[in-house]
Structures are given as structure tokens and as C-alpha cells.
Write an enzyme that holds these catalytic residues in place. Sequence first.
Site, mmCIF file in Angstrom:
data_model
loop_
_atom_site.group_PDB
_atom_site.id
_atom_site.type_symbol
_atom_site.label_atom_id
_atom_site.label_comp_id
_atom_site.label_asym_id
_atom_site.label_seq_id
_atom_site.Cartn_x
_atom_site.Cartn_y
_atom_site.Cartn_z
ATOM 1 N N VAL A 1 0.827 -1.140 0.092
ATOM 2 C CA VAL A 1 -0.066 0.030 0.018
ATOM 3 C C VAL A 1 0.754 1.346 -0.022
ATOM 4 C CG1 VAL A 1 -1.919 -1.223 1.098
ATOM 5 C CG2 VAL A 1 -0.284 -0.062 2.484
ATOM 6 N N GLY A 2 2.229 1.187 0.286
ATOM 7 C CA GLY A 2 3.008 2.344 0.181
ATOM 8 C C GLY A 2 3.661 2.680 1.439
ATOM 9 N N LYS A 3 3.853 1.743 2.346
ATOM 10 C CA LYS A 3 4.393 1.799 3.481
ATOM 11 C C LYS A 3 6.102 2.425 3.551
ATOM 12 C CE LYS A 3 4.193 -1.981 5.817
ATOM 13 N NZ LYS A 3 3.735 -2.719 4.703
ATOM 14 N N LYS B 1 13.681 -1.210 10.259
ATOM 15 C CA LYS B 1 12.554 -2.131 9.866
ATOM 16 C C LYS B 1 13.022 -3.344 10.664
ATOM 17 C CE LYS B 1 9.819 -4.309 6.495
ATOM 18 N NZ LYS B 1 8.701 -4.095 5.625
ATOM 19 N N ASP C 1 13.652 -3.183 2.242
ATOM 20 C CA ASP C 1 13.113 -1.867 2.354
ATOM 21 C C ASP C 1 13.965 -0.982 2.838
ATOM 22 O OD1 ASP C 1 10.478 -2.844 1.275
ATOM 23 O OD2 ASP C 1 9.805 -3.510 3.169
ATOM 24 N N GLU D 1 9.251 0.771 10.453
ATOM 25 C CA GLU D 1 8.652 0.307 9.435
ATOM 26 C C GLU D 1 7.941 -1.087 9.878
ATOM 27 O OE1 GLU D 1 8.158 -0.593 4.426
ATOM 28 O OE2 GLU D 1 9.822 0.474 5.312
ATOM 29 N N GLY E 1 3.426 -5.506 6.275
ATOM 30 C CA GLY E 1 2.038 -5.677 6.028
ATOM 31 C C GLY E 1 1.113 -5.099 7.049
#
Length: 202
Positions: free
Chosen positions: A13-15, A32, A43, A99, A102
Site C-alpha cells: 500500500v506504500g508503507k 525495519k 526495504d 516500518e 504488512g
Amino acid sequence: MNTYFVTGISTEVGKTIASAIITEALEADYWKPIQAGELNYSDTYKVEKLISNNKTIFHPNTYALNAPMSPHAAAAIDGIQIELKNIKPPKIKNTLVIEGAGGLYVPLNDTETIFDLIKPKYKVIVVSRHYLGSINHTLLTVNALKEKGLNVSIIFSGEEHKTTEDIIKKMTQIPVIGRINEEPYFDKNVIKEYAEIFKASL
């Protein structure tokens, strides 16, 4: 030290882009805790390539899992079990952006989820992207966070969908930090532009 926890209403979704923008806006450190899959293009690596400031420090994953799956399943393939007690935020004086992976209820093991990583003092930013079912997913996510008494705000990601966003705003009554549009690409300059726009709302 302020800590921001970035979660999504689902996966993809763009995290990560949102995390890069927030990290740049605050010149914060980035962490993360759990990376599942894409270990060569993680990421953390993506965010690092999008940051312009020289203050941000990137902290290593506590768990770096090989399979692009739910953490509990990826860990099982790697022959380990994720233990919450091992996931400790770095001890720093700077602001920290964490971050998630999901959504809130992504399982870490048989009893714990991503939600269990969020401490009461964290500021939680929910990234919401329009798709069929996204209103339900957004309201469930936001309401679960509010029930725990957490400080919650939202970022909309992708093309604007006014009716979806209007009802989310009305029903959640939480601050909207801004929107990340469907850009042709994201590079350091684009991230920096968004960081300047979002800074006042963070």
C-alpha cells in the site's frame, strides 16, 4: 525521543515510500525490525537510496528472513522462531521511524503479531490506499489502534478516491498528514519535495 511506527491497511500500500518521506522530513533514524524476502533489495536498502539528509542512521533488521511470506511462515522455513523479546528498538537520541510488515495482525509466531511491536508512546501512522475493501481495512486498523489509546494519523497513498477518503475521515476523525500521489517514479528529489510538504503535519 519521538518514535513513529508506520503500518499499512494491507501489503503493497506504500508503507516504504511513506517511511522514506517521514524519515527525510524528520531527519530521523530508520529501522525495519523484520524483513521477509528481497534480502538483496530490502526495504531498508530502498529507503536508504531515497534519503538526502546526512543525519539518518539505518539500523539492521532484527530478523532478516529469506521467503517473501508472512514472518511466522518465513521464519519457519528458515528454521527459526521469531521472539518478541529479541526485537528491541535501537538506543538512540534521534527520532526513530519504524516500518512494520504488512498490516497490524500479521503474525510473528503462534501468539504475537506486528501489533505487539507497537508501544504506547509511539505515534502510529496508517498508510491507506484505495481498493475494493480498503474502507473496511482502514477502519478496522484505525479503530484497533484507537482502542489501545494510541496516537494515530493517516497518509493516503495512490490516486485520490474522494468518496473513500471522505468517509474514512468522517468515521475515524483522525489527522490526515497528506497524500502520496501515484508518481511516475520516486527518487531523492521527489521524496524531498513530499518531506517538505508533510513536515508541518508530523
